[in-house]
Design a protein around this motif. Structure first.
Motif, PDB file in Angstrom:
ATOM      1  N   LEU A  44       0.830  -1.202   0.000  1.00 21.01           N
ATOM      2  CA  LEU A  44       0.000   0.000   0.000  1.00 21.01           C
ATOM      3  C   LEU A  44       0.867   1.256   0.000  1.00 21.01           C
ATOM      4  O   LEU A  44       0.589   2.222  -0.721  1.00 21.01           O
ATOM      5  N   GLU A  45       1.928   1.252   0.792  1.00 20.07           N
ATOM      6  CA  GLU A  45       2.829   2.407   0.822  1.00 20.07           C
ATOM      7  C   GLU A  45       3.493   2.617  -0.542  1.00 20.07           C
ATOM      8  O   GLU A  45       3.683   3.750  -0.986  1.00 20.07           O
ATOM      9  N   LYS A  48       1.026   4.281  -2.804  1.00 20.84           N
ATOM     10  CA  LYS A  48       0.920   5.718  -2.505  1.00 20.84           C
ATOM     11  C   LYS A  48       2.072   6.491  -3.141  1.00 20.84           C
ATOM     12  O   LYS A  48       1.884   7.578  -3.703  1.00 20.84           O
ATOM     13  N   GLY A  85      -7.500  -1.061   2.513  1.00 17.31           N
ATOM     14  CA  GLY A  85      -6.443  -0.064   2.597  1.00 17.31           C
ATOM     15  C   GLY A  85      -6.451   0.899   1.427  1.00 17.31           C
ATOM     16  O   GLY A  85      -6.273   2.109   1.599  1.00 17.31           O
ATOM     17  N   LEU A  86      -6.667   0.390   0.237  1.00 17.40           N
ATOM     18  CA  LEU A  86      -6.719   1.245  -0.945  1.00 17.40           C
ATOM     19  C   LEU A  86      -7.891   2.217  -0.865  1.00 17.40           C
ATOM     20  O   LEU A  86      -7.752   3.414  -1.148  1.00 17.40           O
ATOM     21  N   SER A  89      -7.342   4.971   1.598  1.00 13.73           N
ATOM     22  CA  SER A  89      -6.301   5.908   1.180  1.00 13.73           C
ATOM     23  C   SER A  89      -6.717   6.760  -0.009  1.00 13.73           C
ATOM     24  O   SER A  89      -5.936   7.609  -0.471  1.00 13.73           O
ATOM     25  N   LEU A  91      -7.123   5.683  -3.011  1.00 12.81           N
ATOM     26  CA  LEU A  91      -6.525   5.168  -4.233  1.00 12.81           C
ATOM     27  C   LEU A  91      -7.530   4.282  -4.968  1.00 12.81           C
ATOM     28  O   LEU A  91      -8.549   3.874  -4.408  1.00 12.81           O
TER      29      LEU A  91
END
Length: 316
Positions: A44-45, A48, A85-86, A89, A91
């Protein structure tokens, strides 16, 4: 190239080689080039970071041809967490999955149950981006059931897309149905060592098959039906051809995209993004990185240099 691919596939499927390589601290440098992280958080990082460079991502949990129910459950959880998570965020909730990761080795019914549940999670966490569960295409033995799975998901109203391999003899017929369906289609040349009965095998013939498929996916009919083409290629000639056909047929830049692998032709990826081409990177994460990474070497022998430099302690 066919013999080279077979050799690399053999290394990818060797359990002893996989254990040895994944336990090597030297080879970890090689893995970082092609793999986004050891777990979903690192993946995930990385997504980003890519977004800051105007590059989108499709997250993929490493693993293939899985017959262990526990490992299948682990894969599903990892991708479920990635979807959450996406979405959180902001995304694209864009996941890629091999059917053989989610139960197809046990039964296609099991696979359908798992994939359907995951597609619902993509829908639940979707925002305003390109949110979809992309079905990867594996060897020709699973082409038909994978396409059937895609059509099932679409009939359920779920955000599904599918990968099609241009080199298969059956592909023109498959594309005709997908265009009529207004599908999101990722087009790749095809990287499995298929026989001439199933696929074209020469480089020229593969390129020509890809160009014909590009024309189909960027036709006026496809645009009218709402098709969203994704051109999975690192071949600048094919990207240029797609740009030309798209412009000729009145496609906007936001109506199609190019997808490449993380770590392959990175400078070219940034160049495309800088001139307004939508670029998405296939971003794998997880602990089983060797089979995936060595397949990248199989697709392009030049990548073998990365292996040697990694073992020698050098960088990219």
């Amino acid at each position: 190239m066919l013999l080279w691919q077979k050799m690399m596939i053999g290394l990818a499927r060797s359990e002893s080689v996989t254990r040895r390589m994944q336990n090597s601290r030297y080879m970890a440098r090689f893995a970082r080039r092609f793999v986004g992280g050891r777990d979903g958080a690192e993946g995930l990082e990385r997504a980003k970071t890519l977004r800051e460079q105007n590059l989108s991502a499709s997250l993929f949990y490493l693993g293939e041809y899985v017959a262990d129910p526990q490992e299948i459950a682990t894969t599903r959880r990892a991708l479920s967490d990635a979807a959450k998570g996406l979405g959180a965020s902001g995304l694209d909730v864009h996941l890629s999955v091999d059917p053989t990761q989610l139960g197809a080795m046990l039964s296609w019914e099991t696979c359908r149950e798992n994939v359907t549940a995951l597609a619902r999670e993509v829908a639940d966490h979707a925002g305003n981006g390109r949110d979809v569960l992309m079905l990867d295409m594996e060897d020709s033995s699973v082409t038909e059931p994978t396409l059937d799975l895609y059509h099932f998901l679409r009939n359920e109203g779920l955000p599904a897309a599918v990968t099609v391999q241009a080199y298969l003899h059956r592909t023109p017929g498959d594309l005709a149905r997908l265009v009529a369906d207004g599908a999101m289609v990722r087009l790749v040349k095809g990287a499995f060592a298929e026989s001439g009965k199933v696929a074209v095998t020469g480089r020229h013939d593969r390129d020509e098959a890809y160009r014909k498929a590009v024309v189909t996916l960027l036709s006026p009919k496809a645009r009218e039906r709402g098709v969203y083409p994704v051109f999975g290629t690192h071949d600048h000639r094919m990207v240029a051809f797609a740009e030309h056909v798209a412009a000729t047929n009145g496609w906007r830049r936001d109506q199609w995209e190019v997808e490449m692998l993380l770590g392959v032709r990175s400078a070219y990826q940034r160049e495309l993004a800088a001139r307004g081409v939508a670029v998405r990177l296939y971003l794998p994460f997880g602990r089983d990185w060797w089979p995936y990474s060595i397949r990248r070497v199989g697709e392009n022998p030049k990548n073998l240099g990365f292996v040697f430099r990694s073992m020698a302690g050098g960088g990219e």
